[in-house]
Scaffold this motif. Sequence first.
Motif, PDB file in Angstrom:
ATOM      1  N   ALA A 114       0.843  -1.190   0.000  1.00 15.10           N
ATOM      2  CA  ALA A 114       0.000   0.000   0.000  1.00 15.10           C
ATOM      3  C   ALA A 114       0.885   1.249   0.000  1.00 15.10           C
ATOM      4  CB  ALA A 114      -0.910   0.007   1.224  1.00 15.10           C
ATOM      5  N   ASN A 115       0.415   2.302  -0.614  1.00 17.48           N
ATOM      6  CA  ASN A 115       1.131   3.575  -0.685  1.00 17.48           C
ATOM      7  C   ASN A 115       0.835   4.384   0.575  1.00 17.48           C
ATOM      8  OD1 ASN A 115       2.482   5.870  -1.476  1.00 17.48           O
ATOM      9  ND2 ASN A 115       0.920   6.512  -2.938  1.00 17.48           N
ATOM     10  N   ILE A 116       1.656   4.204   1.595  1.00 17.76           N
ATOM     11  CA  ILE A 116       1.468   4.917   2.853  1.00 17.76           C
ATOM     12  C   ILE A 116       2.142   6.284   2.710  1.00 17.76           C
ATOM     13  CG2 ILE A 116       1.939   4.931   5.338  1.00 17.76           C
ATOM     14  CD1 ILE A 116       1.696   1.859   5.209  1.00 17.76           C
ATOM     15  N   VAL A 174      -3.125   6.319   3.780  1.00 17.88           N
ATOM     16  CA  VAL A 174      -2.870   5.552   2.562  1.00 17.88           C
ATOM     17  C   VAL A 174      -3.503   6.295   1.393  1.00 17.88           C
ATOM     18  CG1 VAL A 174      -3.386   3.378   1.359  1.00 17.88           C
ATOM     19  CG2 VAL A 174      -2.823   3.351   3.795  1.00 17.88           C
ATOM     20  N   LYS A 175      -2.775   6.336   0.272  1.00 13.21           N
ATOM     21  CA  LYS A 175      -3.315   6.924  -0.954  1.00 13.21           C
ATOM     22  C   LYS A 175      -3.462   5.812  -1.982  1.00 13.21           C
ATOM     23  CE  LYS A 175      -2.008  11.003  -2.636  1.00 13.21           C
ATOM     24  NZ  LYS A 175      -1.172  12.031  -3.328  1.00 13.21           N
ATOM     25  N   ASN A 191      -7.301   8.926  -3.902  1.00 15.49           N
ATOM     26  CA  ASN A 191      -8.193   8.907  -2.748  1.00 15.49           C
ATOM     27  C   ASN A 191      -7.366   8.632  -1.498  1.00 15.49           C
ATOM     28  OD1 ASN A 191     -10.789   9.123  -4.165  1.00 15.49           O
ATOM     29  ND2 ASN A 191     -10.209   7.143  -5.011  1.00 15.49           N
ATOM     30  N   LEU A 192      -7.647   9.367  -0.433  1.00 10.38           N
ATOM     31  CA  LEU A 192      -6.909   9.215   0.821  1.00 10.38           C
ATOM     32  C   LEU A 192      -7.738   8.467   1.852  1.00 10.38           C
ATOM     33  CD1 LEU A 192      -5.414  12.802   1.182  1.00 10.38           C
ATOM     34  CD2 LEU A 192      -4.259  10.746   0.359  1.00 10.38           C
ATOM     35  N   PHE A 193      -7.075   7.574   2.587  1.00 10.76           N
ATOM     36  CA  PHE A 193      -7.700   6.832   3.678  1.00 10.76           C
ATOM     37  C   PHE A 193      -6.889   7.089   4.937  1.00 10.76           C
ATOM     38  CE2 PHE A 193      -9.188   4.760  -0.027  1.00 10.76           C
ATOM     39  CZ  PHE A 193     -10.441   4.278   0.300  1.00 10.76           C
TER      40      PHE A 193
END
Length: 120
Positions: free
Chosen positions: A89-91, A107-108, A113-115
């Motif tokens: 994941a892209n952290i 995460v993106k 989208n950002l989480f």
Amino acid sequence: MGTKEKMSSIGKPVPELPVADVERAQQHYRDALGFEIGWLFPGEGIGAASHGDMGQYSFARELRHLNLPFTGVAQDIDATCEELKSLGANIVEPLEKKPWGLRQFTVKDLDGNLFYFHHD
């Protein structure tokens, strides 16, 4: 229904994420975030994936102009962060204690989208 009466049950909301390519988004959520692909409506630009307690997410091409952040609460924030790292994941913001008191990381996804994952 009176003002003091409450509805008996409301299910979890299903966020609809804006993506450029629904199938690509589903594969990314499966491979990098541990989701399961739920369904795809071929040619219509809409599909879904789910992950345990996080519930179901739908993906749609038509909402591409939106860019909204989403929040997930993790029971074990350290394990969640490590699992997502191991999946690739892209952290974009590391796990850290924020000034407002939550331990959180961000995460993106492939579409920007950002989480925000945190533990209460």
